[in-house]
Write a protein that holds these residues in place. Structure first.
Motif, mmCIF file in Angstrom:
data_model
loop_
_atom_site.group_PDB
_atom_site.id
_atom_site.type_symbol
_atom_site.label_atom_id
_atom_site.label_comp_id
_atom_site.label_asym_id
_atom_site.label_seq_id
_atom_site.Cartn_x
_atom_site.Cartn_y
_atom_site.Cartn_z
ATOM 1 N N UNK A 146 0.833 -1.214 0.000
ATOM 2 C CA UNK A 146 0.000 0.000 0.000
ATOM 3 C C UNK A 146 0.862 1.256 0.000
ATOM 4 N N UNK A 147 1.949 1.233 0.752
ATOM 5 C CA UNK A 147 2.882 2.368 0.748
ATOM 6 C C UNK A 147 3.524 2.490 -0.628
ATOM 7 N N UNK A 148 3.907 1.371 -1.237
ATOM 8 C CA UNK A 148 4.495 1.394 -2.581
ATOM 9 C C UNK A 148 3.516 2.008 -3.581
ATOM 10 N N UNK A 149 2.246 1.697 -3.456
ATOM 11 C CA UNK A 149 1.235 2.278 -4.339
ATOM 12 C C UNK A 149 1.217 3.797 -4.181
ATOM 13 N N UNK A 150 1.298 4.271 -2.942
ATOM 14 C CA UNK A 150 1.338 5.718 -2.705
ATOM 15 C C UNK A 150 2.587 6.349 -3.313
ATOM 16 N N UNK A 151 3.717 5.660 -3.230
ATOM 17 C CA UNK A 151 4.959 6.168 -3.820
ATOM 18 C C UNK A 151 4.808 6.307 -5.333
ATOM 19 N N UNK A 152 4.273 5.284 -5.976
ATOM 20 C CA UNK A 152 4.068 5.332 -7.422
ATOM 21 C C UNK A 152 3.076 6.437 -7.780
ATOM 22 N N UNK A 153 1.999 6.555 -7.035
ATOM 23 C CA UNK A 153 1.005 7.606 -7.291
ATOM 24 C C UNK A 153 1.628 8.988 -7.153
ATOM 25 N N UNK A 154 2.466 9.173 -6.148
ATOM 26 C CA UNK A 154 3.132 10.457 -5.950
ATOM 27 C C UNK A 154 4.130 10.733 -7.075
ATOM 28 N N UNK A 155 4.964 9.755 -7.380
ATOM 29 C CA UNK A 155 6.004 9.939 -8.392
ATOM 30 C C UNK A 155 5.413 10.286 -9.753
ATOM 31 N N UNK A 156 4.349 9.610 -10.141
ATOM 32 C CA UNK A 156 3.743 9.833 -11.444
ATOM 33 C C UNK A 156 2.603 10.853 -11.400
ATOM 34 N N UNK A 157 2.478 11.567 -10.260
ATOM 35 C CA UNK A 157 1.497 12.633 -10.091
ATOM 36 C C UNK A 157 0.065 12.162 -10.435
ATOM 37 N N UNK A 158 -0.291 11.006 -9.902
ATOM 38 C CA UNK A 158 -1.605 10.434 -10.159
ATOM 39 C C UNK A 158 -2.670 10.947 -9.213
ATOM 40 N N UNK A 159 -2.251 11.568 -8.124
ATOM 41 C CA UNK A 159 -3.208 12.183 -7.206
ATOM 42 C C UNK A 159 -2.522 13.334 -6.501
ATOM 43 N N UNK A 160 -3.313 14.185 -5.885
ATOM 44 C CA UNK A 160 -2.758 15.344 -5.194
ATOM 45 C C UNK A 160 -1.863 14.926 -4.055
ATOM 46 N N UNK A 161 -0.867 15.768 -3.788
ATOM 47 C CA UNK A 161 0.070 15.492 -2.700
ATOM 48 C C UNK A 161 -0.663 15.392 -1.374
#
Length: 192
Positions: A177-192
Protein backbone atom coordinates in the motif's frame (compact mmCIF):
# COMPACT_ATOMS: atom_id res chain seq x y z
CA UNK A 1 24.24 -30.45 -0.73
CA UNK A 2 23.82 -27.59 1.74
CA UNK A 3 27.22 -26.09 0.89
CA UNK A 4 26.49 -26.12 -2.82
CA UNK A 5 23.11 -24.44 -2.25
CA UNK A 6 24.67 -21.69 -0.13
CA UNK A 7 27.47 -21.14 -2.68
CA UNK A 8 24.90 -20.81 -5.47
CA UNK A 9 22.79 -18.29 -3.55
CA UNK A 10 25.90 -16.29 -2.62
CA UNK A 11 27.07 -16.34 -6.26
CA UNK A 12 23.84 -14.82 -7.54
CA UNK A 13 23.51 -12.38 -4.64
CA UNK A 14 27.03 -11.16 -5.44
CA UNK A 15 26.17 -10.80 -9.14
CA UNK A 16 23.29 -8.50 -8.15
CA UNK A 17 25.52 -6.39 -5.90
CA UNK A 18 24.08 -7.70 -2.64
CA UNK A 19 27.57 -8.40 -1.32
CA UNK A 20 28.55 -4.73 -0.84
CA UNK A 21 27.13 -1.35 0.13
CA UNK A 22 25.17 0.60 -2.46
CA UNK A 23 27.42 3.67 -2.62
CA UNK A 24 25.06 6.24 -1.10
CA UNK A 25 26.69 9.09 0.80
CA UNK A 26 25.14 8.37 4.19
CA UNK A 27 25.90 5.57 6.63
CA UNK A 28 24.70 2.19 5.50
CA UNK A 29 24.92 -1.22 7.13
CA UNK A 30 26.99 -3.86 5.42
CA UNK A 31 24.82 -6.45 3.70
CA UNK A 32 24.99 -10.00 4.94
CA UNK A 33 24.84 -12.97 2.59
CA UNK A 34 23.17 -16.05 3.98
CA UNK A 35 25.38 -18.78 5.41
CA UNK A 36 22.88 -21.56 6.19
CA UNK A 37 19.65 -23.27 5.21
CA UNK A 38 19.68 -22.81 1.40
CA UNK A 39 16.06 -23.86 0.96
CA UNK A 40 14.72 -21.15 3.29
CA UNK A 41 17.37 -18.68 2.13
CA UNK A 42 16.22 -19.09 -1.48
CA UNK A 43 12.80 -17.77 -0.35
CA UNK A 44 14.38 -14.71 1.27
CA UNK A 45 14.63 -16.19 4.74
CA UNK A 46 17.77 -17.58 6.35
CA UNK A 47 20.58 -15.40 7.66
CA UNK A 48 20.72 -12.81 4.87
CA UNK A 49 20.27 -9.15 5.75
CA UNK A 50 19.94 -6.25 3.32
CA UNK A 51 18.81 -2.68 3.82
CA UNK A 52 16.21 -0.98 1.64
CA UNK A 53 18.64 0.83 -0.64
CA UNK A 54 20.47 -2.44 -1.34
CA UNK A 55 17.14 -4.09 -2.20
CA UNK A 56 16.21 -1.12 -4.40
CA UNK A 57 19.49 -1.48 -6.32
CA UNK A 58 18.76 -5.20 -6.73
CA UNK A 59 15.24 -4.65 -8.04
CA UNK A 60 16.46 -1.89 -10.38
CA UNK A 61 18.85 -4.46 -11.89
CA UNK A 62 15.93 -6.85 -12.38
CA UNK A 63 13.89 -4.06 -13.99
CA UNK A 64 16.65 -3.06 -16.43
CA UNK A 65 17.65 -6.66 -17.15
CA UNK A 66 20.96 -6.87 -15.43
CA UNK A 67 22.78 -3.57 -14.98
CA UNK A 68 23.80 -3.11 -11.34
CA UNK A 69 24.57 0.49 -10.38
CA UNK A 70 26.50 2.07 -7.55
CA UNK A 71 24.01 4.56 -6.15
CA UNK A 72 24.16 8.19 -5.07
CA UNK A 73 21.75 10.47 -3.27
CA UNK A 74 23.20 13.42 -5.18
CA UNK A 75 22.68 14.48 -8.77
CA UNK A 76 25.44 17.04 -9.18
CA UNK A 77 27.54 19.62 -7.37
CA UNK A 78 27.84 23.10 -8.85
CA UNK A 79 29.48 26.34 -7.83
CA UNK A 80 27.45 29.49 -7.13
CA UNK A 81 27.52 30.34 -10.86
CA UNK A 82 26.02 26.98 -11.82
CA UNK A 83 29.27 25.52 -13.18
CA UNK A 84 29.49 21.77 -12.74
CA UNK A 85 32.04 20.67 -10.15
CA UNK A 86 31.06 17.01 -9.73
CA UNK A 87 28.57 14.84 -11.61
CA UNK A 88 27.13 12.05 -9.47
CA UNK A 89 25.62 10.00 -12.29
CA UNK A 90 25.50 6.44 -10.92
CA UNK A 91 28.32 4.25 -12.18
CA UNK A 92 27.85 0.67 -13.32
CA UNK A 93 29.05 -1.82 -10.73
CA UNK A 94 28.44 -4.97 -12.77
CA UNK A 95 26.12 -6.62 -15.25
CA UNK A 96 24.17 -9.84 -14.76
CA UNK A 97 24.09 -11.82 -17.99
CA UNK A 98 20.97 -13.94 -18.34
CA UNK A 99 18.91 -15.19 -21.25
CA UNK A 100 16.01 -13.02 -22.39
CA UNK A 101 13.70 -15.90 -21.50
CA UNK A 102 14.97 -15.75 -17.90
CA UNK A 103 14.38 -11.99 -17.62
CA UNK A 104 10.96 -12.46 -19.24
CA UNK A 105 10.00 -15.14 -16.72
CA UNK A 106 11.12 -13.11 -13.69
CA UNK A 107 9.49 -9.89 -14.86
CA UNK A 108 6.27 -11.64 -15.90
CA UNK A 109 6.13 -13.32 -12.50
CA UNK A 110 6.64 -10.01 -10.72
CA UNK A 111 3.91 -8.43 -12.82
CA UNK A 112 1.59 -11.32 -11.93
CA UNK A 113 2.12 -10.66 -8.20
CA UNK A 114 0.42 -7.29 -8.59
CA UNK A 115 -2.03 -8.12 -11.38
CA UNK A 116 -3.19 -11.59 -10.30
CA UNK A 117 -1.52 -12.49 -7.00
CA UNK A 118 -1.15 -11.42 -3.40
CA UNK A 119 -1.11 -7.67 -4.14
CA UNK A 120 -3.86 -7.64 -6.78
CA UNK A 121 -6.45 -5.83 -4.69
CA UNK A 122 -4.04 -3.09 -3.70
CA UNK A 123 -2.90 -2.21 -7.23
CA UNK A 124 -6.09 -2.94 -9.19
CA UNK A 125 -6.98 0.74 -9.74
CA UNK A 126 -3.43 2.08 -10.18
CA UNK A 127 -3.06 3.84 -13.54
CA UNK A 128 0.58 2.78 -13.92
CA UNK A 129 1.46 -0.88 -14.38
CA UNK A 130 3.84 -2.02 -11.66
CA UNK A 131 5.80 -5.21 -11.05
CA UNK A 132 6.78 -6.37 -7.58
CA UNK A 133 7.23 -8.99 -4.93
CA UNK A 134 5.67 -9.13 -1.49
CA UNK A 135 7.27 -10.59 1.59
CA UNK A 136 6.23 -11.13 5.19
CA UNK A 137 8.88 -12.17 7.70
CA UNK A 138 8.26 -13.54 11.15
CA UNK A 139 11.02 -12.68 13.62
CA UNK A 140 9.35 -14.10 16.71
CA UNK A 141 5.88 -14.96 17.91
CA UNK A 142 5.73 -12.13 20.46
CA UNK A 143 5.71 -9.32 17.87
CA UNK A 144 3.89 -8.66 14.61
CA UNK A 145 5.52 -9.83 11.39
CA UNK A 146 7.67 -7.52 9.27
CA UNK A 147 6.19 -6.32 5.97
CA UNK A 148 8.16 -5.95 2.71
CA UNK A 149 7.43 -4.97 -0.88
CA UNK A 150 9.96 -4.47 -3.65
CA UNK A 151 8.99 -3.34 -7.11
CA UNK A 152 9.44 -1.13 -10.13
CA UNK A 153 7.27 0.97 -12.42
CA UNK A 154 6.15 1.29 -15.12
CA UNK A 155 6.31 -2.41 -15.93
CA UNK A 156 7.19 -2.01 -19.64
CA UNK A 157 9.47 1.04 -19.36
CA UNK A 158 10.83 1.18 -15.80
CA UNK A 159 11.62 4.61 -14.32
CA UNK A 160 11.67 3.91 -10.60
CA UNK A 161 12.55 1.04 -8.29
CA UNK A 162 11.56 0.83 -4.64
CA UNK A 163 11.82 -1.21 -1.50
CA UNK A 164 9.33 -0.64 1.29
CA UNK A 165 9.88 -2.31 4.65
CA UNK A 166 7.66 -1.78 7.68
CA UNK A 167 9.12 -3.19 10.88
CA UNK A 168 6.37 -5.11 12.68
CA UNK A 169 4.04 -4.05 9.87
CA UNK A 170 1.91 -7.20 10.15
CA UNK A 171 1.56 -8.03 6.43
CA UNK A 172 3.26 -7.36 3.11
CA UNK A 173 0.02 -5.83 1.88
CA UNK A 174 0.70 -2.86 4.19
CA UNK A 175 4.11 -2.34 2.55
CA UNK A 176 2.51 -2.74 -0.89
CA UNK A 177 0.00 0.00 0.00
CA UNK A 178 2.88 2.37 0.75
CA UNK A 179 4.50 1.39 -2.58
CA UNK A 180 1.24 2.28 -4.34
CA UNK A 181 1.34 5.72 -2.70
CA UNK A 182 4.96 6.17 -3.82
CA UNK A 183 4.07 5.33 -7.42
CA UNK A 184 1.00 7.61 -7.29
CA UNK A 185 3.13 10.46 -5.95
CA UNK A 186 6.00 9.94 -8.39
CA UNK A 187 3.74 9.83 -11.44
CA UNK A 188 1.50 12.63 -10.09
CA UNK A 189 -1.61 10.43 -10.16
CA UNK A 190 -3.21 12.18 -7.21
CA UNK A 191 -2.76 15.34 -5.19
CA UNK A 192 0.07 15.49 -2.70
Amino acid sequence: STDRGIRTIQKYATMFGLDHKSGIEISENDPKLTTEDPERSAMGQGTNSYNNVQLSRYIAAVANRGTVFELSLLDKLTDSDGNLITDYTPSVSSHVDAADSTWDAVQTGMRAVVSEGSAKDIFKDLEVEIAGKTGTAQENQDKPNHALFIGYAPYDTPEIAMAVRITNGYSSTNAASVAKDIVSYYFKLKDE
